[in-house]
Structures are given as structure tokens and as C-alpha cells.
Enzyme design. Structure first.
Site, PDB file in Angstrom:
ATOM      1  N   ASN A  71       1.796  -1.776   6.116  1.00 44.92           N
ATOM      2  CA  ASN A  71       0.677  -0.829   6.182  1.00 44.92           C
ATOM      3  C   ASN A  71      -0.633  -1.332   5.561  1.00 44.92           C
ATOM      4  OD1 ASN A  71       1.619  -0.536   3.586  1.00 44.92           O
ATOM      5  ND2 ASN A  71       1.587   1.693   3.582  1.00 44.92           N
ATOM      6  N   GLU A 102       7.398  -1.201  -5.578  1.00 44.76           N
ATOM      7  CA  GLU A 102       6.584  -0.045  -5.236  1.00 44.76           C
ATOM      8  C   GLU A 102       7.131   0.471  -3.921  1.00 44.76           C
ATOM      9  OE1 GLU A 102       3.662   2.007  -3.268  1.00 44.76           O
ATOM     10  OE2 GLU A 102       2.628   0.096  -3.534  1.00 44.76           O
ATOM     11  N   CYS A 111       2.421   5.108   1.301  1.00 46.79           N
ATOM     12  CA  CYS A 111       3.349   5.614   0.286  1.00 46.79           C
ATOM     13  C   CYS A 111       2.731   6.767  -0.472  1.00 46.79           C
ATOM     14  CB  CYS A 111       3.763   4.497  -0.660  1.00 46.79           C
ATOM     15  SG  CYS A 111       2.363   3.739  -1.485  1.00 46.79           S
TER      16      CYS A 111
HETATM   17  O1  G3H Z   1       1.418   2.492   0.932  1.00 45.56           O
HETATM   18  C1  G3H Z   1       1.226   2.360  -0.272  1.00 45.56           C
HETATM   19  C2  G3H Z   1      -0.091   1.967  -0.787  1.00 45.56           C
HETATM   20  O2  G3H Z   1       0.012   1.388  -2.063  1.00 45.56           O
HETATM   21  C3  G3H Z   1      -1.047   3.135  -0.798  1.00 45.56           C
HETATM   22  O3  G3H Z   1      -2.324   2.716  -1.096  1.00 45.56           O
HETATM   23  O4  G3H Z   1      -3.310   4.936  -1.732  1.00 45.56           O
HETATM   24  O5  G3H Z   1      -4.760   2.950  -1.255  1.00 45.56           O
HETATM   25  O6  G3H Z   1      -3.532   4.107   0.579  1.00 45.56           O
HETATM   26  P1  G3H Z   1      -3.545   3.730  -0.858  1.00 45.56           P
END
Ligand code: G3H
Length: 476
Positions: A156, A252, A286
């Protein structure tokens, strides 16, 4: 496009001797956009061994030189932001604007890491605080790198979540084995090309690509690894944690972040934040808001405001610069559809829905979601928002306590005392008061508890996690 994008070992771009490749398909239309080599275990072994061979030399390089490399890398990335952005768009179906902003954000993250890396230092301890010892015993506590770090990134944020591991590893004197998610691997390789152009010394970072079933367990259990840092799904993360032995593992993983909305909240703001938190990149983050818990008194008004925002979201393909884009693959889309069907069958009401086309799902808002529904607990990772109505905030706390995940939580209220009391009770990494859940700003600590992960990231904490103490005791 059947172009094979080679991997990097010892600053040479190579194709696998196996001759095998793994295809990458665009989420937009299923068309193949490239392929990466399916490396053999022997080739992976070479990548790890080389990283181990050069690690001592790399750690001996002065930290300001390692920091300078990162600054040059950030400059190179800025120059190719359009090119890499276009590839991110093809591979993982982000709109070009958000793909390019991912690259720009990454250049900023690398610069900040380069600066922070200069300011790491150990400590000096006198012995006389413990009975029997005296001030003639003195400890110099240095910070030294672990050695070889395996960095595994998800689809992602194929550039940003890779660099947020690679940059702190390099500035601290660790060498890196980088395993990108297959979907996103070409963007990751382009980012590494920028690092090579910036002056990466040979062997300091090597890339492995290929099939998880062939090289996955092999690489995570390689005896020359000294640390693993992984972002991705909870099941894979738990598997890695079980396989890896006697080395630090930073994970994570998934989330089921709630937005808790109390009746005194600014509902206009809450609705706006919730919709952007839940639906950006079609919920494939996430940190997306994955369930709303609203007190009965505010529920009707909040639901209507959420509906208005969701109805205004544009739906289409990444090439059209829309809000809602196709999900990464059909399997993920089917999973989301299954959760919606289960909820509707058990009595949830559909507040908003639209036409679906294969893996392109229109955004869905489900009201009156109850505990017996799968979507109350499972991570949807897609464009659907379940709303649970609660009698009061205590019921919301009780629901959250039973959450298997613990990444972040949002609380919307004007009563700051209440907000802090609730925040204290949330068993999550981060609580956002009157704002959507999100990782950034990137120098904030970022972590998940329970099934959401272990260890802490965010620029400063990532650097800390990649260093260990080395104690030299002076006995005068
Ligand atoms: O998908 C997990 C990422 O660490 C979320 O990052 O809050 O910048 O979209 P973000």
C-alpha cells in the site's frame, strides 16, 4: 508489459538464473504491468551474505557520510517523483497525485532521518550508584548497529514504507536486505535505483524478489540476519515472529481503528474526518478508521453527515483521479463483499452503496452494526464503514477493550477532560483527539499493540530500534 525488472546485488542489476518471474497486474484493469525475477534460495543466500560481508566496513564509515548519502538519495528521489509516481499508480492503483505525494513524503522522511541519525548518541555512567562499586568504575555506553536488517514492505505504500525502514537502517550503519511486496516491487526497485545513483556502496543494500512460498521462510530464518522489520498483514507478521529466533523483530500489522463519537462532538468535523480516514485509498491502510462507535443521541445526525460525504466521493479508476479506486485484487474485494453480506443478513442497514465492477467496490456505509457481525471485529481493509450505536462512552470503551487489534483510536468530543480520561483507557498505540487516525507526521512514534504489532517506528524510534548498546567499562 512483460518487462522483467532486475534485482540488485552488489550494485549489479541481475535477473534470476532460474529464468522464472512473478507477474504484476494493475488493479485498474488486470493488465500485466511488469514482472520481477523469482529468485532462488541460493541467490537470496548471496544477497544476505554480501550484506553481512560489508557490514563492518559500512558501520565504520563516518555517520555524517552515511547521512550525506541519504540527503543525496532524497534529492534523486525528488527528481524522479513523476516517474516513480506513475509506476506506483500502475502497480498498486493509487491516483497519480497520491502516488507522487508518497514519493515526495518519502524524500522528506529520508532527509529528516538523515538529520536525526546525526544526533544519536550513547551515555556515560558512573559506577558509584551501586553498592560495592565506586566512581573508578565507569561505563561508556555506545550505540552500535545490529548488523544486517531484513526490511519487508507492503503493497500500500511501496516506496514510503520501504524507505521508512531502509533510511534508518543505513544511517545507523546497518546493511539491508530489502524484500518488497511483489505488487509495488517495481516502484521499490526504482527507488533503490535512485539510492544507487546517490552513491550506495556495493553490497550495503541488496534486494530479494520472488515467491514467498519459495524464499519467504528461507530469508526470515537466514542465520546472518540480525533484525527483521516488517509491515504487512497480521497473519504474516505473526508467522515471521514465530520463525525468527533470537533477533529483534519490529512488526507493523493490521488495525481495526475505532472512531468514538460522543454527543457533544463537532459532528460536522467528525463526519469529515471519519470519511477521509475510512475511505482514502479505498480503506487499504492499516490506520484507516475501520469502525465508528457513536452514542445514540448523536447517531442519526452523524450518520446523515457521513452519508452526505460518502455520496460525494467519486468512484472510478486510478487514471481518473477519483476518490475510490479498485481494490488491490479480486480476493480482497470478495472478502469485503462477504463481510457486507454477513452484516446485512444479520440486520445491518445500508446507508449508502453503489454499483460494483469486479474489484472496484463503491463505498458502503453500514448502520446498526452489532457485535454478532463479522465486520464488527474483522479488519475489512476496503471501502466499507460499519457504524455501531452505543448507549454511552463506557460501552464504547468495553467494545474497544475486546478489539483484537490495538493500532490507533479516534475520540471526538469537545470535553477535553473526558477525551483524556477515555484516551487513558484505550489499549492502542496512539489516540487521536478530534482527528482521524493516521501514522504521520512521520517523526511521531508509531506503534501497535495486541495483534497490531510489536516495537515502535516513526523516524526517531526506528533509529533507536536499529541500534543496541555496546558497553565499555573503564576500571581505573
Ligand atoms: O498502512 C499502514 C500505514 O503505515 C498507514 O500510513 O496513516 O500515513 O496512511 P498512513
Amino acid at each position: 508489459d512483460h518487462t522483467t525488472h532486475p534485482f540488485l546485488i552488489n550494485n549489479e542489476w541481475l535477473e534470476s538464473k532460474t529464468g522464472e518471474t512473478v507477474p504484476i497486474h494493475s488493479p485498474d484493469n488486470g493488465v500485466q504491468v511488469g514482472q520481477v525475477p523469482a529468485m532462488s534460495r541460493e541467490e537470496v543466500n548471496q544477497a544476505v551474505n554480501l550484506a553481512a560481508d560489508v557490514q563492518e566496513n559500512w558501520a565504520a564509515t563516518e555517520v555524517h557520510e552515511r547521512s550525506d548519502l541519504l540527503h543525496r538519495w532524497a534529492d534523486e528521489l525528488d527528481q524522479v517523483a513523476d516517474k516513480i509516481g506513475a509506476m506506483i499508480q500502475k502497480e498498486v492503483g493509487k491516483t497519480f497525485a497520491s502516488a507522487k505525494s508518497e514519493v515526495k513524503r518519502t524524500a522528506q522522511l529520508i532527509r529528516h532521518t538523515a538529520e536525526e541519525g546525526l544526533r544519536t548518541h550513547g551515555s556515560f555512567i558512573q559506577g558509584d550508584a551501586f553498592p560495592g562499586a565506586s566512581r573508578s568504575t565507569k561505563a561508556m555506553v555506545q550505540k552500535v548497529p545490529h548488523g544486517v536488517i531484513l526490511a519487508i514492505s507492503p503493497f500500500n505504500y511501496p516506496v514510503n514504507l520501504a524507505a521508512s525502514k531502509i533510511a534508518p537502517a543505513l544511517v545507523t550503519g546497518n546493511t539491508v536486505v530489502f524484500k518488497p511486496a511483489t505488487q509495488g516491487a517495481v516502484s521499490g526497485l526504482m527507488m533503490i535505483d535512485a539510492l544507487v545513483k546517490a552513491g550506495l556502496p556495493k553490497g550495503v543494500l541488496n534486494v530479494v524478489t520472488g515467491r514467498g512460498s519459495v524464499i519467504g521462510d528461507y530469508v526470515v530464518t537466514h542465520p546472518k540476519l540480525d533484525m527483521i522489520t516488517f509491515t504487512g498483514g497480521t497473519a504474516t507478521g505473526q508467522h515471521i515472529a514465530k520463525k525468527a529466533s533470537m533477533i529483534p523483530v519490529v512488526l507493523e500489522l493490521g488495525g481495526k481503528d475505532p472512531a468514538i463519537v460522543l454527543e457533544d462532538a463537532d459532528l460536522k468535523k467528525a463526519a469529515k474526518e471519519i470519511v477521509s480516514g475510512a475511505f482514502s485509498y479505498s480503506g487499504q491502510r492499516c490506520t484507516a478508521i475501520k469502525r465508528v462507535m457513536v452514542t445514540e443521541q448523536a447517531a442519526d445526525e452523524l450518520v446523515e453527515k457521513i452519508r452526505e460525504h460518502v455520496a460525494a466521493l467519486s468512484v472510478g479508476y486510478s487514471t481518473e483521479e477519483v476518490d475510490i479506486i479498485p481494490m488491490i485484487d479480486q480476493k480482497s474485494a470478495d472478502y469485503v463483499t462477504g463481510l457486507i453480506e454477513d452484516a446485512v443478513k444479520k440486520g445491518a442497514t445500508i446507508v449508502h452503496e453503489g454499483q460494483n465492477d469486479q474489484n472496484l467496490l463503491s463505498p458502503v456505509v453500514l448502520d446498526h452494526v452489532t457485535e454478532d457481525m463479522e465486520i464488527a471485529w474483522e479488519e475489512q481493509f476496503g471501502p466499507v464503514l460499519p457504524i455501531m450505536r452505543v448507549a454511552n462512552e463506557l460501552e464504547a470503551v468495553d467494545l474497544e477493550k475486546r478489539n483484537a487489534y490495538g493500532l490507533q483510536a479516534s475520540i471526538f468530543t469537545k470535553d477535553m477532560e473526558k477525551a483524556f480520561t477515555l484516551a487513558e483507557r484505550m489499549n492502542v498505540g496512539t489516540v487521536q483527539i478530534n482527528g482521524k487516525t493516521s501514522r504521520g507526521p512521520d517523526h511521531f512514534p508509531f506503534l501497535g499493540v495486541k495483534n497490531s504489532g510489536q516495537g515502535v517506528q516513526g523516524i526517531g524510534r526506528s533509529i533507536d530500534s536499529m541500534l543496541r548498546d555496546k558497553v565499555i567499562v573503564l576500571n581505573l
